[in-house]
Design an enzyme around this catalytic site. Sequence first.
Site, PDB file in Angstrom:
ATOM      1  N   GLU A 116       0.806  -1.222   0.000  1.00  0.00           N
ATOM      2  CA  GLU A 116       0.000   0.000   0.000  1.00  0.00           C
ATOM      3  C   GLU A 116       0.844   1.279   0.000  1.00  0.00           C
ATOM      4  OE1 GLU A 116      -3.138   0.462  -0.421  1.00  0.00           O
ATOM      5  OE2 GLU A 116      -4.227  -1.325   0.228  1.00  0.00           O
ATOM      6  N   GLU A 132      -4.241 -10.283  -0.187  1.00  0.00           N
ATOM      7  CA  GLU A 132      -5.082 -10.206   1.009  1.00  0.00           C
ATOM      8  C   GLU A 132      -6.496 -10.523   0.568  1.00  0.00           C
ATOM      9  OE1 GLU A 132      -4.705  -6.461   3.154  1.00  0.00           O
ATOM     10  OE2 GLU A 132      -2.547  -6.458   2.813  1.00  0.00           O
TER      11      GLU A 132
HETATM   12  C1  IPT Z   1      -5.276  -3.558   3.772  1.00  0.00           C
HETATM   13  C2  IPT Z   1      -3.869  -3.433   4.273  1.00  0.00           C
HETATM   14  O1  IPT Z   1      -2.958  -3.801   3.283  1.00  0.00           O
HETATM   15  C3  IPT Z   1      -3.610  -4.253   5.486  1.00  0.00           C
HETATM   16  O2  IPT Z   1      -2.394  -3.854   6.035  1.00  0.00           O
HETATM   17  C4  IPT Z   1      -4.734  -4.108   6.468  1.00  0.00           C
HETATM   18  O3  IPT Z   1      -4.793  -2.780   6.885  1.00  0.00           O
HETATM   19  C5  IPT Z   1      -6.008  -4.479   5.816  1.00  0.00           C
HETATM   20  O4  IPT Z   1      -6.252  -3.669   4.734  1.00  0.00           O
HETATM   21  C6  IPT Z   1      -7.198  -4.312   6.710  1.00  0.00           C
HETATM   22  O5  IPT Z   1      -7.094  -4.913   7.936  1.00  0.00           O
HETATM   23  S1  IPT Z   1      -5.606  -2.092   2.890  1.00  0.00           S
HETATM   24  C7  IPT Z   1      -7.331  -1.897   2.727  1.00  0.00           C
HETATM   25  C8  IPT Z   1      -7.641  -0.459   2.522  1.00  0.00           C
HETATM   26  C9  IPT Z   1      -7.859  -2.671   1.581  1.00  0.00           C
END
Ligand code: IPT
Length: 963
Positions: free
Chosen positions: A413, A477
């Site tokens: 990010e 993710e």
């Molecule tokens: C995403 C992040 O990469 C991760 O570090 C964590 O914050 C997660 O979200 C949420 O728990 S970024 C999100 C804006 C898609």
Amino acid sequence: MRNPVYYEDVSPGHGTLQPRSWTAGSDARRLDLSGEWDFRLSPTARPDDEAFTEDGFDPAAAPGWRSVRVPGHWVLQGHGEPAYTNTRYPFPVDPPRVPDENPTGDHRHVFDLPADWPGDGEVVLRFEGVESCARVWLNGRVLGDFQGSRLPHEFAVGGLLRPHGNVLAVRVHQWSAGSYLEDQDMWWLPGIFREVTLQHRPEGALDDFWVHAGYDHTDGSGLLRVDCPQRARLTVPELGVDLASGEDLRLPVEPWTAETPRLYDAVLSTGSEAVSLRIGFRTVTVEDGVLRVNGGRVLFRGVNRHEFHPETGRTVDAETMRRDLVLMKRHNINAVRTSHYPPHPAFLDLCDELGLWVIDECDLETHGFTHVDWRGNPVDDERWTPALVDRARRMVERDKNHPSIVVWSLGNECGSGKGLGEMARWIRDRDPSRPLHYENDPDYPDSDLHSMMYARQSKVDEIGRAGATRKPFILCEYAHAMGNGPGGLTEYQRLFEKYEHCQGGFVWEWTDHGLPRRTADGRDFFAYGGDFGEPVHDGNFVCDGLVFPDRTPSPGLVEYKKVVEPVRITGDGTARTVRVRNLHDFADLSALALEWSYEVEGEPLGGGRLPLPHVPAGGHADLELPAPPRTDVAGEAQWTVRAVLAGDTAWAPEGHCVAWAQLPAVPAAPTTAPASGAQVAPRRDGSSLTLGPASFDAVTGALTRLGAVPVEGLRLDVWRAPTDNDEGAPWKPGSGPGTAWRRLGLHRMRHRVDAVECDDAGLTVRTRVAPAASDLALRAVYRWTATDELLRLDVSVDPEGTWEVPLPRLGVRLALPGAYDRVRWFGGGPGEAYPDTRAASLVGRWEESVDGLQTPYVRPQENGARADVRWARLTDAAGGGLRVAAGTAYFWLTARRWTSEHLDAAAHTTDLVPDDRVYVNLDHGQHGIGSASCGPGVLQRHKLMVSTARFGFTFSAVAGDEG
Ligand code: IPT
């Protein structure tokens, strides 16, 4: 403007040595400087007061000096407080400047060299991790400074050391220019949080080394070569190898994969230093848009792992690292993304040993710039490029010898920018043997993988259907595991299994980061953002893991284990056929045994083993179940077939269940209303009505007693304490249904009894259930009938008006005295399940206390439902109580010592105070869970849309002596 001070300098540091490979196995002397150090916390950076670095300084005589454990974070040791933000910088965005309020920890440690410390060569002072910026002095001389919190930094100190009374002084600033590069979603935890060591470097020591160990799957040979600046020899006794550095060797070997983590012990020696290593032979390629290891396509069943220990934060001891990995392996997880920084190097040794695919991610995230439209983003400002490349170098050089690392990741990010391109260029040049990851659009030049976050299932399907392109597709993710959930895992997994280039994903995330705290009256709970008075924080968004902070598996982990099981068992229980599919990418099934059991009404009547033939990866076997052990016992019958470990492994003992399936053999006999002949008529008795075993209030039609058990408040119920996924993502209002539920008033439904009608066959209670300020309603009719022993309830629900939101749940709730706190049921268990989190729900007979049915999510919310319940009994210590059996459809069972309203109001587990009742929900329907706390919501088929519904239950009294 003044010249930048070092902690506001965009350059990576001053005075440090070139990065080199991690050498845990070196025989050179080292001195671990861990322990209690003198410590002073200042609210500002105080660059002028440096007396503590001097020889003669006496902390005991100076004000403000206490002590701190190294490695550790001072904010977790009573000096200051931790703080949590997700993306927002907790300071003004003015890169590279930081506020004057900059908590600064002065650390001081006096040490002697061991008497036999060698006098020759050089000595290196090594820091494995310091957050976020350190300036270092030894014996009064400044060595330099560095940034890059989760990366190693070394200084040459040989000339400064003396046998006794060495004074090491380290000034650590919480905020620095580097903080702008470290905006990961986690607690801000300053300190010297990884080890500090002194390492002897004998004359002719190995400065650095790289063991290249490839595998040629076409002929089964290993390709071995060691590169190092010195002349060195590598010996691998098991392979009879004695190889000079710089030479190539090809020889037959067994390959390393995450499924078969074959390592060979080796020693690399220059004569003056010998390093023990473990070598794994494997080759990573991207061919035709598919990521392959040793020629085979890999499927990531992954998790994102932050380093976290509830007591010590990102100081994670070796036992916890191993425990994490053992838990992962036991739950069929085969991959880790080290979100979002390189972990402690020992963790990677364990990944090599136990077998996990690793995406090693650089210590980099600039997410907070999103709040200023990415103005000033360091990855797109060339002044920062040296710092970015320095981070990439420190990661790659430290970690390059691990077979488990199959992909490098630039960070997380950061938007996009030229600096990322420079990192990518450096990494590709240094290590062409591993693909590169960065999450961005499919054409992003700085990634060899097409990587997305939180894409919905339909998007994955679309990418799958489009066919393989240049880049393999992963979800770096997905399935946000915050609170109850994540839902919808099964649907993702089917897509990953269907499309070769859709190579799996990494659930967000492994662990909740709750910090243990105690209420004034001594009760323990886990704290989250805002509990430390942080002015800017993101609440419980820091608790979004598959395990609780103490590593107790949450239901989400149990579900994930089932969904990603590497063996799929299907079949026909009536025809007694079983198909076993091997979904491993490399391993055959020789490590597993197949067990069956035959259960009638949930009671096992027999079991045994099925011979499992050789099944290669990707293959299957068709087997036959034996004749049922007994046919004389009537009732619903099923086979449970399990694939278990045939022997002990490094991560689980023999018998550990890897995969399972249940195959119905004899269907349940349909339950019907009590036979009309046996039906009894209601009898009026003053203000109450008696119907079979039950009593009712004659005016309101409310059930008041069943046998000996007082019953209260049985009525239609649609509310559940919204889960984090129901609430939706904080930055996407309305992404979950919770907001609409509250707006409509589903948490404060009003009930009106329109009619209480008695007839010869029973009692009918007509009601209207509706929220204030709305003309939407549910007409609910309760029809009660009975025999002498059984009380039957048939509920019909007919909606009025146009309902646009799904219901949280649909069923009845009732309250019993608190003594009825033992639950036995025949249905899904042992753990909780919801419509889209029910893969792991195993049909059987289960027993649990009401307290044991609760899932203690760090922020309280709906939990604990058991699926597919055929019948349940709630009894007291003497065994008396009531039994409820399903009508035509199985029901969801929930029982707790507080109401949904109370659960909804609680912010921490300690807010949940039992009252003197047990509240029971018998649900016909539940809304799914989804993943909308960050990702997509509930799939259409798992939504509980409002429509006409008919459902029923049969109640009976259970006498104490039966218990
Ligand atoms: C995403 C992040 O990469 C991760 O570090 C964590 O914050 C997660 O979200 C949420 O728990 S970024 C999100 C804006 C898609």
